[in-house]
Design an enzyme around this catalytic site. Structure first.
Site, PDB file in Angstrom:
ATOM      1  CB  THR A 127      -1.306   0.209   0.844  1.00  0.00           C
ATOM      2  OG1 THR A 127      -0.069  -0.146   2.327  1.00  0.00           O
ATOM      3  CG2 THR A 127      -1.991  -1.077   1.391  1.00  0.00           C
ATOM      4  CE1 TYR A 128       1.064   7.975  -1.435  1.00  0.00           C
ATOM      5  CE2 TYR A 128       1.133   8.197   0.515  1.00  0.00           C
ATOM      6  CZ  TYR A 128       1.207   9.054  -0.375  1.00  0.00           C
ATOM      7  OH  TYR A 128       1.781  10.142  -0.515  1.00  0.00           O
ATOM      8  N   PRO A 129       3.611   3.928   0.393  1.00  0.00           N
ATOM      9  CG  PRO A 129       5.342   5.050  -0.917  1.00  0.00           C
ATOM     10  CD  PRO A 129       3.026   4.270  -0.640  1.00  0.00           C
TER      11      PRO A 129
END
Length: 532
Positions: free
Chosen positions: A113-115
């Site tokens: 998922t979004y880092p």
């Protein structure tokens, strides 16, 4: 400035010798306890000698045996900073490298998922998708653990599910995308492995152990020994990389013999121990990230109000910018990396002496954050704040321009720049040593040595490449030297050998093939051929 302050603390540190006393009975070790400080060490050697003398021909008697069942919960999910800290500690990846790998796993492979998140929690709406995410990463070495977790009901613990602790983005976890191990590079797999194992850990039971504390008395002096017995590995079985903070000095994992209160221990010998206090550790990228996240201890004068503002607003930089800040310090040669440690250079120290004091403290960040908060609450006009910023910028630029302080290069070489004729500077960059032109408009650079990814055949450390043309040579700190031509010949000879990655890919392929085998009686019947 934080790096410089730490270096100053190390320079001023004066080590002190401390002493202790141990009673050794077979494999059992008991440590003397100071009756006043309750610690196991004393800076007074004479006192330890006196205690040791008084205990001659005496045997400790067990006064108590305490057993406590303890549980250690999972360390929680990753946000970007925590992941960068672990990647630095375990794999020596820079914060910038970790972010770059994360971006690839997010954008290209769609596996994570979004880092760029600062949250370590999930929202409640993510919980129903957890089994699909486990299914997605059920490949290779993760298959057995993922299958085991999928067979159990998912418990949305407050340990990792809390809507109030998620702002823009939740913690970093796997997506539902199916993992294909052979499509990942070694570095991508390592980061993916860290995230997946941390995801597994929050879904696993706590680590349980029985802590046993044994107390004994001899000649009016108290001795203690600690041990532990693992009851249930819990999440530690699936997340082996966790940094255990247990100190070997005050906690021992030694196996204690079966004893009871009142037993007298036969002593083999009394041993006086000795050690020295250690200076503060130099910053690594991981520990500097942690200090940037919470820089309150660097606020001068102990201003608690400003320190709280820094904690509430996430410190210096954001999860998205801290890696770039550290990278820029290294690229501009203000900081260099020696091993895992970050060291301020002479250029960095000179810069600190030249810039206004305001710019060297986190207090400035805290003051600006307070004003931004006031604007958000409608207590301050944004135009007034922008006006203050312009006036402040104008003032410090004038102060710097009118200053008679001069920057002096102390790394000037006799080699001339082929572009503009100025004397080149020798600097140490992230990838090795180089010569650079002091004229920023010219920008000429020439590598002297480069740290490569090639490994030494003797000690397996990274090799450094020096020289030019036919003289290019790989050198190692262990003393190994190898000409480029010899290195290429050796590599040619190794081409037929399977690498670790090849073996892993083969094992995963075989595992998939075995999983597809249908050993039911119907499958066996289907293979039979009957005469017409």
């Amino acid at each position: 400035a934080m790096l410089a302050q730490r270096e100053e603390e190390i320079k001023k540190f004066s080590p002190r010798t401390y002493y202790g006393l141990q009673a050794r009975s077979g494999s059992l070790v008991l440590s003397w306890q100071d009756s006043q400080s309750k610690g196991a060490r004393s800076f007074d050697e004479g006192r330890i000698d006196s205690v040791m003398e008084s205990l001659k021909n005496k045997s400790p008697k067990i006064t108590s045996i305490e057993k406590k069942l303890k549980k250690t919960p999972s360390p929680g999910l990753y946000n970007l900073t925590e992941l960068q800290k672990d990647a630095d500690r375990i794999y020596d990846f820079s914060a910038k490298e970790t972010l770059s790998i994360m971006q690839s796993l997010y954008e290209t492979h769609k596996l994570l998922t979004y880092p760029r998140t600062d949250s370590r929690y999930l929202t409640a709406d993510i919980v129903p998708t957890i089994k699909e995410r486990l299914s997605g990463c059920a490949d290779g070495s993760f298959a057995d653990i993922a299958d085991s977790l999928m067979r159990k009901p998912i418990k949305a613990s407050k340990l990792f599910v809390d809507d109030s602790k998620v702002t823009d983005h939740h913690a970093i976890i796997p997506t539902e995308e199916i993992l294909r191990v052979n499509e990942l590079s070694s570095r991508e797999y390592k980061i993916y492995d860290l995230v997946v194992r941390r995801f597994f850990s929050v879904l696993s039971p706590p680590h349980e152990y029985e802590e046993i504390t044994l107390s004994a008395e001899a000649g009016g002096e108290t001795f203690k020994s600690r041990g532990k017995r693992i009851v249930n590995q819990g999440w530690k079985a699936v997340s082996p990389f966790h940094d255990d903070q247990e100190s070997s000095e005050d906690y021992s994992s030694q196996k204690l013999p079966n004893l009871k209160k009142g037993d007298v221990l036969p002593i083999d010998r009394w041993v006086k121990t000795e050690g020295k206090t250690s200076p503060p550790a130099r910053f690594t990228e991981g520990t500097l990230l942690a200090a940037m996240e919470n820089p309150s201890k660097y606020v001068s004068g102990g201003n608690k109000d400003l320190a709280k503002v820094l904690v509430d607003t996430g410190g210096i930089g954001t999860v998205a910018t801290r890696a770039d800040i550290i990278e820029k310090l290294q690229k501009s040669f203000l900081v260099e990396k020696r091993g895992k440690n970050l060291i301020i250079t002479s250029k960095g120290l000179q810069l600190l002496n030249l810039v206004p004091d305001d710019l060297k403290t986190p207090e400035l960040t805290a003051k600006w954050e307070k004003k931004l908060d006031s604007i958000a609450k409608g207590n301050l006009d944004k135009k007034a704040f922008v006006g203050d910023m312009k006036r402040y910028t104008d003032k410090i630029v004038k102060d710097i321009k009118s200053s008679d302080a001069v920057f002096k290069h102390d790394n000037v070489t006799h080699e001339k720049c082929p572009e503009c004729g100025k004397n080149l500077l020798q600097v140490k960059g992230k990838r090795g040593t180089m010569l650079v032109c002091p004229d920023r408009e010219c920008g000429y650079r020439k590598g002297l040595s480069i740290v490569t990814n090639a490994r030494c055949p003797v000690c397996h450390k990274k090799l450094k490449l020096v020289g030019e043309g036919e003289g290019k040579t790989f050198v190692c700190t262990c003393g190994h030297r190898e000409k480029m031509s010899s290195f290429n010949k050796r590599k040619e000879g190794e081409k037929g050998k399977a690498s670790y990655k090849d073996v892993q890919a083969y094992m995963n392929k075989k595992k998939k093939e075995e999983a597809k085998v249908d050993d039911s009686p119907f499958a066996a019947l289907a293979k039979l051929k009957f005469d017409k």
